[in-house]
Design an enzyme around this catalytic site. Structure first.
Site, PDB file in Angstrom:
ATOM      1  N   GLU A   1      42.853  52.660   2.949  1.00  0.00           N
ATOM      2  CA  GLU A   1      42.023  53.086   4.082  1.00  0.00           C
ATOM      3  C   GLU A   1      41.593  54.539   3.902  1.00  0.00           C
ATOM      4  OE1 GLU A   1      43.895  52.166   7.862  1.00  0.00           O
ATOM      5  OE2 GLU A   1      44.908  50.424   6.992  1.00  0.00           O
TER       6      GLU A   1
ATOM      7  N   GLU B   1      52.509  49.572   9.137  1.00  0.00           N
ATOM      8  CA  GLU B   1      53.014  50.753   9.849  1.00  0.00           C
ATOM      9  C   GLU B   1      54.355  50.561  10.553  1.00  0.00           C
ATOM     10  OE1 GLU B   1      49.875  52.089  12.415  1.00  0.00           O
ATOM     11  OE2 GLU B   1      48.455  52.348  10.763  1.00  0.00           O
TER      12      GLU B   1
END
Length: 518
Positions: free
Chosen positions: A421, A307
């Site tokens: 995810e 991220e």
């Protein structure tokens, strides 16, 4: 003696006074009796059942008895638990759509009198044990199908130590990601436990040449080792998540002398990054050698950086030390150089892929490609080999078309892609609060989206140019086993509801998508 008939009863009167009294009573009775008689005739209606237990997705009918001439209104106290599907004056058919308790209410109006009746309904989860297998269904199309789990401690669930859960995982998946226990927070700890450099070397820790500090932090591998042992024993593979992340990394790791009074500097942090990545990866690969005889035999993918494109400024983190690195973050590139160096040291670079992992990649297609291209720029080999699309999606956002476009472009750029995810929310406010909102969305709506999404992923993977991208989509990881233990539980994001024997319609659509592709 006179005979008088009052209210259907013969009464004998021997006097005029008595006759007068009887006459007065008769007049009163003629006024009061009709209503009294009507009231006496109003029979209380009843329901055929006062309480009922159903398995979710089953239907039942409640009947109204002794209804007579009346007006009837049926309703459910919780439409998410019991949904009325058909109602008549004397019956109500409903379906158990969600786990929990609710009441089927019946309001009966007879003349001027109203009766309120109800039946308590308890809905239990389904128990299904003969489920189709995800890994068997997808085996010819996607090599790794996984979920996220925890080995277990005082803080986290013990899924990898639960025989029943583990047996389910082995039947459905061939891979897993540790949900939290491989993140820096768990390995470094919330508070620093340090040792001298000499003590660290004696324990086998690697100390970089540019490491100038007198102490190093102790690293905790208890849960990581436990997970690797379970994986080796049960024939499971593992994604390593994650080495460098602005979140879930303790603030003290960025502090001067590992104390929380002030930030350290770039040179010191460069050495700490080398220390951390080298020691974590070396420990894992040495453990693999101990368990199976060879490095790279369990962990097939590493999320090296997580991220970066959504980095946030916490009290202390990578951003505080390296400031705003923009499109050319030195510590991100350095992380991949260090990690790839470790793969080469253990000669596993041909079987283990390093990933840049992020969410909302479909809203930042070019930014993602720019970052991974920068990481690989001027490198003798492609050190960042994969893009991890987290895919925390909602049935409204993103559109299937946009998701497909992103995947297509990542594949066309030659990068291995893993859906890392995956979860799919319903009743989620995507316009501001980013939390639960009652938008009348159902499990059926989720199932429809899941089916379309999986077909799109498989179609894009199949139609890619295999000369440009020989690997394609190599893994899909669902972010959790079932809704009630998900990090987004309120928005029902997974394929199972209350447990591993409680599949939702989405599970079957997930399976059917692969079957339809043949």
């Amino acid at each position: 003696e006179k005979k008088l008939l009052i209210g259907g009863i013969k009464i004998m009167s021997k006097t005029k006074k008595g006759a007068a009294l009887l006459l007065a009573f008769t007049l009163c009775a003629s006024i009061l009796t009709p209503n009294s008689v009507d009231a006496a005739k109003v029979k209380k209606p009843v329901l055929s059942k006062k309480k009922l237990t159903l398995v979710r997705d089953k239907s039942a009918t409640i009947r109204l008895k002794k209804a007579g001439k009346c007006k009837v209104t049926w309703s459910s106290s919780d439409k998410k638990v019991c949904k009325i599907t058909k109602k008549k004056k004397t019956s109500c058919k409903f379906k158990a759509v969600g786990n929990g308790s609710a009441k089927i209410n019946c309001k009966v109006k007879k003349g001027k009198k109203t009766f309120k009746l109800s039946c308590k309904v308890k809905v239990k989860p389904k128990v299904v044990t003969n489920l189709p297998s995800i890994i068997k269904t997808y085996e010819s199309q996607i090599p790794y199908m996984g979920t996220c789990l925890n080995y277990g401690s005082s803080t986290y669930k013990r899924e990898l130590q639960n025989p029943k859960t583990l047996n389910f995982v082995k039947n459905q998946f061939n891979s897993f990601t540790l949900e939290n226990e491989m993140k820096p927070d768990n390995i470094l700890g919330s508070r620093p436990t340090t040792m001298t450099v000499a003590e660290a070397k004696a324990k086998g820790y690697y100390i970089p040449d540019n490491y100038k500090e007198s102490t190093v932090p102790s690293l905790n591998f208890r849960e990581v080792d436990g997970a690797l042992e379970v994986a080796a024993k049960n024939g499971l593979k593992m994604r390593a998540h994650t080495l460098v992340w602005h979140s879930q990394t303790p603030a003290w790791f960025f502090s001067d002398k590992y104390e929380n009074d002030k930030d350290t500097n770039v040179a010191t942090m460069d050495a700490r990054e080398d220390f951390y990545i080298h020691n974590v990866m070396a420990h894992v690969m040495e453990k693999e050698k101990e368990l199976t005889g060879s490095a790279g035999s369990i962990v097939y993918a590493w999320d090296v950086v997580n991220e970066y494109l959504h980095r946030q400024g916490f009290t202390r983190t990578w951003t505080n030390i390296y400031k705003n690195s923009g499109d050319t973050p030195s510590y991100v590139k350095k992380a991949f150089e260090l990690a790839y160096g470790m793969l080469k040291t253990y000669n596993v670079q041909d079987k283990v892929t390093l990933f840049y992992n992020d969410y909302n990649t479909y809203f930042g297609i070019q930014q993602t490609l720019n970052l991974v291209n920068f990481i690989n720029k001027d490198e003798p080999e492609k050190i960042c080999g994969g893009i991890g699309m987290q895919s925390h999606v909602d049935i409204k956002v993103p559109t299937i078309e946009l998701y497909g476009t992103a995947l297509e472009k990542f594949l066309a750029a030659g990068y291995e892609v893993q859906i890392t995810e995956l979860d799919v929310t319903i009743n989620y406010d995507t316009n501001g609060s980013y939390s639960y909102a009652d938008e009348k969305e159902t499990n059926a709506d989720q199932a429809k989206y899941v089916g379309r999404l999986m077909k799109t992923i498989l179609e894009k993977n199949r139609s890619r140019d295999k000369n440009v991208n020989p690997k394609g989509v190599t893994g899909i990881t669902l972010w959790g086993l079932y809704d009630t233990i998900s990090w987004r539980a309120s928005c029902s994001p997974l394929l199972f509801d209350t447990g591993i024997t409680d599949p939702k319609a989405s599970f079957y659509e997930f399976i059917n998508a692969a079957k339809s592709m043949g």
